[in-house]
Design a protein around this motif. Structure first.
Motif, PDB file in Angstrom:
ATOM      1  N   THR A 125       4.135  -2.053  -2.692  1.00 55.83           N
ATOM      2  CA  THR A 125       4.112  -0.816  -3.471  1.00 55.83           C
ATOM      3  C   THR A 125       3.725   0.389  -2.630  1.00 55.83           C
ATOM      4  O   THR A 125       4.238   1.491  -2.851  1.00 55.83           O
ATOM      5  CB  THR A 125       3.128  -0.941  -4.658  1.00 55.83           C
ATOM      6  OG1 THR A 125       1.831  -1.283  -4.160  1.00 55.83           O
ATOM      7  CG2 THR A 125       3.593  -2.015  -5.625  1.00 55.83           C
ATOM      8  N   SER A 126       2.837   0.208  -1.662  1.00 56.18           N
ATOM      9  CA  SER A 126       2.364   1.337  -0.848  1.00 56.18           C
ATOM     10  C   SER A 126       3.261   1.640   0.338  1.00 56.18           C
ATOM     11  O   SER A 126       3.240   2.742   0.887  1.00 56.18           O
ATOM     12  CB  SER A 126       0.947   1.053  -0.326  1.00 56.18           C
ATOM     13  OG  SER A 126       0.954  -0.040   0.590  1.00 56.18           O
ATOM     14  N   TRP A 160       0.853 -11.607  -3.890  1.00 59.38           N
ATOM     15  CA  TRP A 160       1.165 -10.202  -3.600  1.00 59.38           C
ATOM     16  C   TRP A 160       1.600 -10.027  -2.159  1.00 59.38           C
ATOM     17  O   TRP A 160       1.063 -10.640  -1.255  1.00 59.38           O
ATOM     18  CB  TRP A 160      -0.007  -9.274  -3.941  1.00 59.38           C
ATOM     19  CG  TRP A 160      -1.282  -9.523  -3.195  1.00 59.38           C
ATOM     20  CD1 TRP A 160      -2.173 -10.536  -3.397  1.00 59.38           C
ATOM     21  CD2 TRP A 160      -1.840  -8.725  -2.132  1.00 59.38           C
ATOM     22  NE1 TRP A 160      -3.240 -10.425  -2.545  1.00 59.38           N
ATOM     23  CE2 TRP A 160      -3.078  -9.326  -1.769  1.00 59.38           C
ATOM     24  CE3 TRP A 160      -1.440  -7.566  -1.481  1.00 59.38           C
ATOM     25  CZ2 TRP A 160      -3.893  -8.812  -0.761  1.00 59.38           C
ATOM     26  CZ3 TRP A 160      -2.256  -7.041  -0.474  1.00 59.38           C
ATOM     27  CH2 TRP A 160      -3.463  -7.669  -0.125  1.00 59.38           C
TER      28      TRP A 160
END
Length: 232
Positions: free
Chosen positions: A73-74, A68
Motif C-alpha cells: 500500500t505504501s 501482508w
C-alpha cells in the motif's frame, strides 16, 4: 563446504526452520548495501514461500492475523537480494534493496531510537568518540551515504549526478582519478597523493554501489588472500 552446496531449496529450508507454537519465525530485514538493520517481523510457512517465490518480503501480521506484503500500500517495497537462516534454524535473515523507508513512522529503519549505555556515556564524557571508532569506520559510513544518495537522488548532489549518468561516467572518473594518483605519486607529492587517493576511493565506492558489490565482499576477498599460503 562450497557456497553452492550451502544453497537449499525452499522445501529443504522449511524442514529446517523451527517455527514456534503459532507457526511463526522471526525474520530480520537488513539493507543489502548499507548493512543497516531495517526491521524485524514474523513469517509463517506461507509468507516465507511467497517471499522466496516473488522476490519481495511477505510477513504474517499477529495483530491482524493475515499475510501482508511489505510496501503493497505504501510503495515502500523490499526486493530480496539474499535469504539465510541461522545455525539453530529459529531466525531468518533477508538482505534487501528497499524502495523506501522500512518503518511506518517514515524512518529508514525501525531501530531509530538509541539507548545510552555506560560505554557510550563514558566515551562522550571523555570526548574520545573519534578515538573509539575503528580506523576504517569512515569507509563504512561513506558506503552508507553513497547507498542513500543512490536511493534518494538528492538534487544537486555530485553522487546523484554520477548515478544519473551511469556506469560509463563512473568508470571514466575512476580512470581519471587513477591517473591523477599515479602522477601525484611520481611527483613525490604526498599532500597531493592524499587528496587523489581519497578521490579514487570515493569513486571506487560509487562504482561498487552501482554494481551492487558490497565493500564487505572486497574485505572478505582480501581476508581470504591473507589466509592463503605465501609464495614468496
Amino acid at each position: 563446504m562450497s557456497e553452492q552446496s550451502k544453497q537449499q531449496s525452499l522445501e529443504q529450508v522449511q524442514d529446517q526452520i523451527k517455527f514456534d507454537g503459532d507457526g511463526l519465525v522471526p525474520a530480520i530485514v537488513q539493507d543489502a548495501a548499507s548493512k543497516e538493520v531495517l526491521m524485524m517481523a514474523y513469517m509463517n510457512r506461507e509468507s516465507l514461500k511467497r517471499s522466496i517465490e516473488t522476490g519481495e518480503t511477505w510477513f504474517w501480521s499477529r495483530s491482524r492475523q493475515e499475510l501482508w506484503n511489505k510496501g503493497a500500500t505504501s510503495g515502500n517495497t523490499q526486493k530480496i537480494v539474499s535469504a539465510h537462516y541461522d545455525c539453530d534454524g529459529d531466525t531468518l535473515l533477508f538482505l534487501v534493496k528497499p524502495a523506501g523507508p522500512a518503518c511506518h513512522t517514515g524512518e529508514t529503519t525501525c531501530f531509530y531510537r538509541g539507548i545510552t549505555t555506560p560505554a557510550v556515556a563514558s566515551v562522550e564524557a571523555s570526548g574520545s568518540t573519534d578515538q573509539a571508532r575503528h580506523r576504517f569506520a569512515v569507509l563504512e559510513e561513506l558506503e552508507q551515504v553513497i547507498a542513500e544518495r543512490e536511493k534518494d537522488r538528492p538534487e544537486g548532489a555530485y553522487t546523484t549526478y554520477l548515478f544519473d549518468k551511469g556506469v560509463d561516467k563512473i568508470l571514466k572518473k575512476v580512470g581519471e582519478e587513477t591517473a591523477e594518483t599515479i602522477i601525484a605519486a611520481k611527483n613525490k607529492d604526498n599532500a597531493e597523493l592524499r587528496l587523489e587517493v581519497s578521490d579514487l576511493i570515493y569513486h571506487l565506492l560509487v562504482l561498487l554501489q552501482e554494481r551492487k558489490l558490497p565493500l564487505d565482499d572486497i574485505m572478505a576477498e582480501l581476508d581470504r588472500r591473507h589466509e592463503r599460503p605465501r609464495r614468496d
